[in-house]
Design a protein around this motif. Structure first.
Motif, mmCIF file in Angstrom:
data_model
loop_
_atom_site.group_PDB
_atom_site.id
_atom_site.type_symbol
_atom_site.label_atom_id
_atom_site.label_comp_id
_atom_site.label_asym_id
_atom_site.label_seq_id
_atom_site.Cartn_x
_atom_site.Cartn_y
_atom_site.Cartn_z
ATOM 1 N N TRP A 84 -6.557 2.469 9.997
ATOM 2 C CA TRP A 84 -4.752 2.421 10.454
ATOM 3 C C TRP A 84 -4.784 3.847 11.193
ATOM 4 O O TRP A 84 -5.000 4.721 11.134
ATOM 5 C CB TRP A 84 -4.458 2.527 9.240
ATOM 6 C CG TRP A 84 -4.550 1.458 8.260
ATOM 7 C CD1 TRP A 84 -5.457 1.293 6.971
ATOM 8 C CD2 TRP A 84 -3.758 0.259 8.436
ATOM 9 N NE1 TRP A 84 -5.500 0.286 6.640
ATOM 10 C CE2 TRP A 84 -4.142 -0.403 7.238
ATOM 11 C CE3 TRP A 84 -2.775 0.021 9.208
ATOM 12 C CZ2 TRP A 84 -3.418 -1.416 7.278
ATOM 13 C CZ3 TRP A 84 -2.424 -1.710 9.089
ATOM 14 C CH2 TRP A 84 -2.628 -2.014 8.357
ATOM 15 N N ASP A 85 -3.419 3.769 12.065
ATOM 16 C CA ASP A 85 -3.079 4.727 12.785
ATOM 17 C C ASP A 85 -2.080 6.111 11.847
ATOM 18 O O ASP A 85 -2.109 7.135 12.168
ATOM 19 C CB ASP A 85 -2.401 4.461 14.987
ATOM 20 C CG ASP A 85 -1.204 3.404 13.724
ATOM 21 O OD1 ASP A 85 -0.616 3.699 12.838
ATOM 22 O OD2 ASP A 85 -0.622 3.098 14.841
ATOM 23 N N SER A 86 -1.526 5.333 10.034
ATOM 24 C CA SER A 86 -1.001 6.181 9.818
ATOM 25 C C SER A 86 -1.069 5.679 8.683
ATOM 26 O O SER A 86 -0.841 4.255 7.773
ATOM 27 C CB SER A 86 0.700 6.423 10.012
ATOM 28 O OG SER A 86 1.484 5.058 10.024
ATOM 29 N N ARG A 87 -0.246 6.414 7.282
ATOM 30 C CA ARG A 87 -0.750 6.394 5.729
ATOM 31 C C ARG A 87 0.844 4.568 5.777
ATOM 32 O O ARG A 87 0.794 3.606 5.336
ATOM 33 C CB ARG A 87 -0.639 7.141 4.583
ATOM 34 C CG ARG A 87 -0.554 7.392 3.357
ATOM 35 C CD ARG A 87 -1.546 5.733 2.680
ATOM 36 N NE ARG A 87 -1.742 5.456 1.188
ATOM 37 C CZ ARG A 87 -1.184 6.857 0.640
ATOM 38 N NH1 ARG A 87 -2.828 7.160 0.297
ATOM 39 N NH2 ARG A 87 -1.305 5.775 -0.674
ATOM 40 N N ALA A 88 1.927 4.785 6.206
ATOM 41 C CA ALA A 88 2.997 4.129 6.987
ATOM 42 C C ALA A 88 2.386 2.757 7.113
ATOM 43 O O ALA A 88 3.183 1.835 6.538
ATOM 44 C CB ALA A 88 4.282 4.893 7.083
#
Length: 101
Positions: free
Chosen positions: A56-60
């Protein structure tokens, strides 16, 4: 980058080809998931467990995907709640070289 490793129980008597076909059928649904860079489908060698490794590009972005509805859907399908582990991935190596996040 965030790596999520998702695991769930599978019926070990299910043939590997049937599992592969099921994974292939669901693969297009992941092509437009916001923030998902890559997904690797997993099947244990003995067939008792399946899952995925998601980049993923972020945890969000990961949190937006792994909703209560998602967990319930997998629980219904596989008979147990999926397990999720999160990792930071500060460096990635592939055949094309090294990427530092």
């Amino acid at each position: 980058m965030i790596v999520a490793v998702v695991r769930f129980p599978m019926d070990p008597s299910q043939p590997a080809d049937a599992v592969r076909s099921s994974f292939e059928a669901s693969a297009p649904a992941y092509q437009s998931v916001p923030g998902l860079v890559r997904k690797h489908f997993l099947r244990a060698e003995d067939g008792s467990e399946g899952g995925g490794v998601y980049l993923w590009d972020s945890r969000a972005a990961a949190d937006a995907w792994y909703t209560d509805a998602w967990r319930e859907r997998l629980t219904q399908k596989f008979g147990a709640a999926p397990a999720i582990e999160y990792f930071e991935s500060p460096v990635t190596v592939d055949a094309g070289g090294v990427t530092v996040a």
